[in-house]
Write an enzyme that holds these catalytic residues in place. Structure first.
Site, PDB file in Angstrom:
ATOM      1  CB  SER A 149      -0.966  -0.048   1.187  1.00 38.12           C
ATOM      2  OG  SER A 149      -2.002   0.903   1.041  1.00 38.12           O
TER       3      SER A 149
ATOM      4  CG  ASP B 280      -7.175  -1.908  -3.758  1.00 32.33           C
ATOM      5  OD1 ASP B 280      -7.817  -1.263  -2.908  1.00 32.33           O
ATOM      6  OD2 ASP B 280      -5.968  -2.163  -3.640  1.00 32.33           O
TER       7      ASP B 280
ATOM      8  CG  HIS C  44      -6.121  -1.963   0.087  1.00 28.22           C
ATOM      9  ND1 HIS C  44      -5.404  -1.393  -0.951  1.00 28.22           N
ATOM     10  CD2 HIS C  44      -5.480  -1.584   1.226  1.00 28.22           C
ATOM     11  CE1 HIS C  44      -4.404  -0.681  -0.460  1.00 28.22           C
ATOM     12  NE2 HIS C  44      -4.420  -0.795   0.855  1.00 28.22           N
TER      13      HIS C  44
END
Length: 344
Positions: A144, A270, A298
């Protein structure tokens, strides 16, 4: 898929394909037990970051090294962090996670925090690891926020500017402005509120240290991550505002210029990003392999394997590490990470 875009082989379990289920599932399962030791690394500006090393780790000085960068408000305790570090450790790699400033056990010293484009600390750490383990093959991975940071670092340093054999970026928000917009829609607002609460709590404890025109009342009124980046992230780190921060820190614009072998793993569903993310970005260069899964959420990517839920990410990263270090003579010290039951 064409060019450097490929279809990932991730298959979600029946009934668990929803993107929010995939996103939340790793956080609902028992956390893997993973022995580790801490190290405080002093930075050139006098501040520090905290490293978590999987223990005991290999003894050979030339054992390959796996370096992991976590996501926004993540840490060694994040489920994905333990799974990925355990996977590398099971292959005989030396595995370590760098906590961004203030994300470890203690607040950092200086009146600043961390952000998606802050590559200096990672660059310094990689240099220190090169000095400590000059003969070791090294691979870095980011998740991320840490993935966007890593892609930006690789772009900045070129093909030979880092002592890395390769980089792996997982669920990278390569267009930060688009990601901020997505987090204000539908169920994704739940994730935004969770992240924002953590950031605001940490900032509230340091308002006396930070050079911000911000008090507790105004901090409490911030309702979105974009609001927070406007009021805290941008002024604290030299950006004009959130838009300026997003533009300068987003790594997606450099996809075509990466020279270091780079694997990007991403789910088209996502909830932190638009489904057409890679259509908005430049085509990846020859050194980049993008694997897109239709589902996965995600940093989710939970699959059903050998009778239970497991991390496909850990399995895919393990395969990549083996591909990049085929001549490593070390042996796993236990069964592969994906066959080890998680602990509490």
């Amino acid at each position: 898929m064409t060019g450097q875009l490929h279809r990932a082989d991730f298959v979600p379990p029946a009934g668990l394909a929803n993107r929010h289920v995939q996103t939340l599932l790793p956080r609902l399962l028992p956390r893997r037990h993973l022995p580790h030791r801490w190290e405080t690394l002093t930075l050139p500006d006098g501040d520090f970051v905290e490293l978590a090393w999987v223990a005991p780790g290999p003894t050979a000085p030339d054992a390959p090294l796996f370096l992991l960068f976590h996501g926004l408000e993540g840490s060694f305790d994040s489920p994905y962090a333990r799974e990925l570090l355990a996977a590398a450790d099971a292959l005989g790699w030396r595995a370590v996670l760098m906590h961004f400033r203030g994300c470890g056990r203690r607040p950092n010293r200086l009146p600043r925090a961390y952000h998606s484009g802050d590559t200096a600390d990672a660059y310094w750490l990689i240099g220190q690891l090169a000095h400590r383990y000059p003969r070791a093959l090294k691979v870095a991975a980011g998740v991320s926020l840490g993935a966007n940071m890593l892609v930006k670092l690789v772009a900045e340093q070129g093909g030979d500017g880092l002592d890395l054999a390769g980089a792996i970026a997982i669920s990278a928000p390569l267009d930060l402005a688009a990601s901020a917009d997505c987090l204000q829609r539908g169920f994704a607002r739940v994730y935004e509120r969770h992240l924002l609460a953590s950031l605001k709590a940490k900032t509230a404890g340091r308002l006396g240290d930070f050079p911000l025109a911000l008090d507790r009342e105004r901090l409490g009124r911030l309702r979105t991550l974009r609001d927070y980046d406007d009021a805290v992230t941008a002024p604290l780190h030299g950006f004009r505002d959130a838009a300026d921060y997003y533009r300068r820190a987003s790594a997606g614009r450099w996809l075509g210029e990466l020279e270091l072998p780079t694997l990007i793993l991403h789910a088209e569903d996502d909830p932190f990003m638009p489904g057409d993310l890679f259509e908005r970005l430049p085509p990846p260069g020859a050194a980049v392999r993008v694997e897109l899964a239709r589902q996965g959420g995600h940093v989710g990517f939970m699959e059903w394997r050998e009778g239970r839920l497991r991390s496909w990410l850990a399995r895919r990263v393990s395969r990549q590490l083996e591909d990049w270090a085929p001549t490593f003579a070390g042996r796993p010290r236990r069964l592969a990470a994906e066959s080890e039951p998680p602990g509490r």
